[in-house]
Design a protein around this motif. Structure first.
Motif, PDB file in Angstrom:
ATOM      1  N   SER A  22      64.943  22.334  63.656  1.00  0.00           N
ATOM      2  CA  SER A  22      66.360  22.642  63.828  1.00  0.00           C
ATOM      3  C   SER A  22      66.824  23.452  62.619  1.00  0.00           C
ATOM      4  N   ASP A  26      74.245  20.852  63.042  1.00  0.00           N
ATOM      5  CA  ASP A  26      74.521  20.288  64.367  1.00  0.00           C
ATOM      6  C   ASP A  26      75.724  20.942  65.008  1.00  0.00           C
ATOM      7  N   GLY A  79      66.969  22.714  68.008  1.00  0.00           N
ATOM      8  CA  GLY A  79      68.041  22.001  67.308  1.00  0.00           C
ATOM      9  C   GLY A  79      69.257  21.783  68.171  1.00  0.00           C
TER      10      GLY A  79
END
Ligand code: SF4
Length: 200
Positions: A22, A26, A79
């Motif tokens: 990732s 986020d 990710g």
């Protein structure tokens, strides 16, 4: 070693045991799809950045590859967001390849295929899995809710350009079918017309 950028291996229907990378924070994405399992996008952006240092990501991958047993079937760059927003994606793929012969996949929403630099980076991957959820601009905006500035026609042309450029690996196209939204025979026929030139 605890990992910030590496996760898994996770079982994937498409990629077997997949070790994930990732490279973005986020929920950083240039879409906010109505079906996204992560919920609404927190950080809606189309800016490509080196969000995390390439060397740090590769150091974690190197360590994980020494400890994961049996070896994963694929390395997947994805990710919780859109991985082509990582500015050094091409360097990341090349760096990972120096560490392992395991095939490297990138899972993308395809928005930035309109950019030559992104196509060049993705051409380094063994498999590119890109989304194509809608054959018309209206449906695209309704389903994928893109960041301002993303043009549907440029994205579609980018997919065609990528399909026909010299590249290392396979191109897979994925369409999320949403009942009553993009699953009518007419929409599927329009999609087929676009994808027949892509030849995924
Ligand atoms: S492209 Fe992927 S991560 Fe981004 S909003 Fe859509 S489903 Fe979620």
């Amino acid at each position: 070693m605890s990992y910030h950028y590496i996760y898994g291996p996770i079982p994937s229907r498409r990629l077997g045991r997949s070790l994930g990378i990732s490279p973005i924070p986020d929920k950083t994405c240039n879409f906010s799809c109505i079906y996204c399992m992560l919920g609404r996008t927190d950080h809606l952006t189309n800016e490509r950045e080196e969000y995390f240092k390439l060397e740090d990501i590769l150091a974690e991958l190197d360590d994980a590859l020494r400890h994961v047993s049996p070896p994963p079937d694929h390395i997947s760059i994805v990710g919780n967001g859109e991985p082509t927003l990582y500015l050094r994606l091409g360097d990341l793929i090349r760096g990972a390849r120096e560490l392992t012969s395991i095939p490297i996949a990138v899972i993308t929403n395809g928005a930035l295929l309109s950019e030559p630099a992104v196509r060049e980076a993705l051409a380094e991957a063994d498999i590119v899995l890109t989304s194509f959820n809608a054959p018309t601009e209206e449906l695209f905006r309704r389903i994928d809710r893109p960041c301002p500035g993303i043009a549907f026609e440029a994205m579609k042309q980018g997919l065609l350009d990528f399909a026909h450029m010299p590249r290392r690996g396979q191109l897979w196209v994925e369409m999320m079918l949403l009942e009553g939204i993009n699953d009518s025979p007419e929409t599927l026929e329009q999609t087929r017309w676009v994808l027949q030139d892509v030849e995924p």
